[in-house]
Design a protein around this motif. Sequence first.
Motif, PDB file in Angstrom:
ATOM      1  N   SER A 164     101.452 118.837 142.019  1.00 37.81           N
ATOM      2  CA  SER A 164     101.092 119.066 140.304  1.00 37.81           C
ATOM      3  C   SER A 164     101.228 117.555 139.765  1.00 37.81           C
ATOM      4  N   SER A 165     101.931 116.756 140.135  1.00 40.56           N
ATOM      5  CA  SER A 165     102.103 115.406 139.720  1.00 40.56           C
ATOM      6  C   SER A 165     100.913 114.617 140.121  1.00 40.56           C
ATOM      7  N   GLY A 166     100.466 114.904 141.257  1.00 40.72           N
ATOM      8  CA  GLY A 166      99.344 114.058 142.085  1.00 40.72           C
ATOM      9  C   GLY A 166      97.920 114.497 141.221  1.00 40.72           C
ATOM     10  N   TYR A 167      98.219 115.724 140.987  1.00 40.52           N
ATOM     11  CA  TYR A 167      96.780 116.342 140.303  1.00 40.52           C
ATOM     12  C   TYR A 167      96.522 115.757 138.892  1.00 40.52           C
ATOM     13  N   ALA A 168      97.595 115.670 138.092  1.00 43.58           N
ATOM     14  CA  ALA A 168      97.627 115.094 136.687  1.00 43.58           C
ATOM     15  C   ALA A 168      97.059 113.668 136.815  1.00 43.58           C
ATOM     16  N   ILE A 169      97.945 113.037 137.854  1.00 38.32           N
ATOM     17  CA  ILE A 169      97.177 111.288 138.159  1.00 38.32           C
ATOM     18  C   ILE A 169      95.847 111.360 138.517  1.00 38.32           C
ATOM     19  N   THR A 170      95.467 112.085 139.272  1.00 39.07           N
ATOM     20  CA  THR A 170      93.876 112.008 139.742  1.00 39.07           C
ATOM     21  C   THR A 170      93.005 112.519 138.722  1.00 39.07           C
ATOM     22  N   GLY A 171      93.621 113.288 137.752  1.00 41.67           N
ATOM     23  CA  GLY A 171      92.752 113.803 136.946  1.00 41.67           C
ATOM     24  C   GLY A 171      92.638 112.636 135.717  1.00 41.67           C
ATOM     25  N   ARG A 172      93.787 112.079 135.696  1.00 39.25           N
ATOM     26  CA  ARG A 172      93.566 110.873 134.777  1.00 39.25           C
ATOM     27  C   ARG A 172      92.687 109.751 135.266  1.00 39.25           C
ATOM     28  N   LEU A 173      92.847 109.442 136.497  1.00 41.74           N
ATOM     29  CA  LEU A 173      91.865 108.407 136.998  1.00 41.74           C
ATOM     30  C   LEU A 173      90.266 108.903 137.158  1.00 41.74           C
ATOM     31  N   ALA A 174      90.203 110.206 137.031  1.00 43.13           N
ATOM     32  CA  ALA A 174      88.979 110.703 137.100  1.00 43.13           C
ATOM     33  C   ALA A 174      88.196 110.568 135.943  1.00 43.13           C
ATOM     34  N   ARG A 175      88.780 110.313 134.754  1.00 50.64           N
ATOM     35  CA  ARG A 175      88.044 109.997 133.445  1.00 50.64           C
ATOM     36  C   ARG A 175      87.377 108.702 133.611  1.00 50.64           C
ATOM     37  N   SER A 176      87.810 107.466 134.203  1.00 48.29           N
ATOM     38  CA  SER A 176      87.106 106.326 134.434  1.00 48.29           C
ATOM     39  C   SER A 176      86.455 106.009 135.676  1.00 48.29           C
ATOM     40  N   MET A 177      86.640 107.025 136.731  1.00 45.89           N
ATOM     41  CA  MET A 177      85.846 106.709 137.954  1.00 45.89           C
ATOM     42  C   MET A 177      85.731 108.139 138.270  1.00 45.89           C
TER      43      MET A 177
END
Length: 296
Positions: A164-177
Amino acid sequence: MQRRVLVGFLLGLCGVVVFGATLPMTRLSLDDLGPWFISFGRATIGGVLAVGVLAAIGRPRPLRGRILVDLLLATATLVFIFPLLMAVAIQTVPAAHGGVVLGLLPLTTALAAMLFAGERPGLPLVAASAVGAGLVAAFALRNGAADGLGAGDGLLVLSVIACSSGYAITGRLARSMGGWEVICYMLILALPVNLVGTLLSFPARPEAVALTSWAALAYLGVFSQFVGFFFWNTGLAMGGIAKVGQVQLLQTFVTVGLAWPVNGEVPDAETLAFAAAVVAVVAFAQRTGRPRPPAP
């Protein structure tokens, strides 16, 4: 439901269907392969595919600053910690049982969205996540080891926190890439370590490994580790990490259903009842309002 949120939900659902087969396929591959080789091997397959995709598209992105830190954190949690803990845990618990324990993901993902992505999900969404987590805990306590929760359950819970920690970080990254870019760069960053790990843990007698075990590993590498994240990362960015994260409760139902034909684990009435209950929680969560926007 707004159109963007709906599309994010549908993309997340596609990812969940792909991820739902992960536990059954992991258990199938464990018939002949060790958990270390499975963890390194699936990531190596995904990494080779990622190199091919970026080479074909020809869109290198400079990795530095916050983006690089986030990619390294996501790589550690989703490429290394989560698959390894899951592969070790699933040696001691049935795939269907593990699938229900992984139903904790929506609650932990909602919390991770607040900690790592600045989202502020509304109280009904958090309450739905808590209800789902309660159902999962009850199931695990009723079906764990003779003395309550077993070691396998503990490892699964730790894998949930990492995931879940990884999901949150990748979701944040996917806002800009792009969501596909996120998983590609993660797997490429991890590829040197995974290549070495794959070689060191390679089976001593590969010719003795059943074709079904190799096929299961191929699924884990191509779909669970790579293609599924194309849908999932984009869905999280479009629909909101906490809200789309509730779709993971459906993964329980997918896993329980697939564990029957893949692993021969016929679900009993109690397992089906718990799975149906968490599906109902997803339906309620999707009726709640959209989470408030991330904090600036």
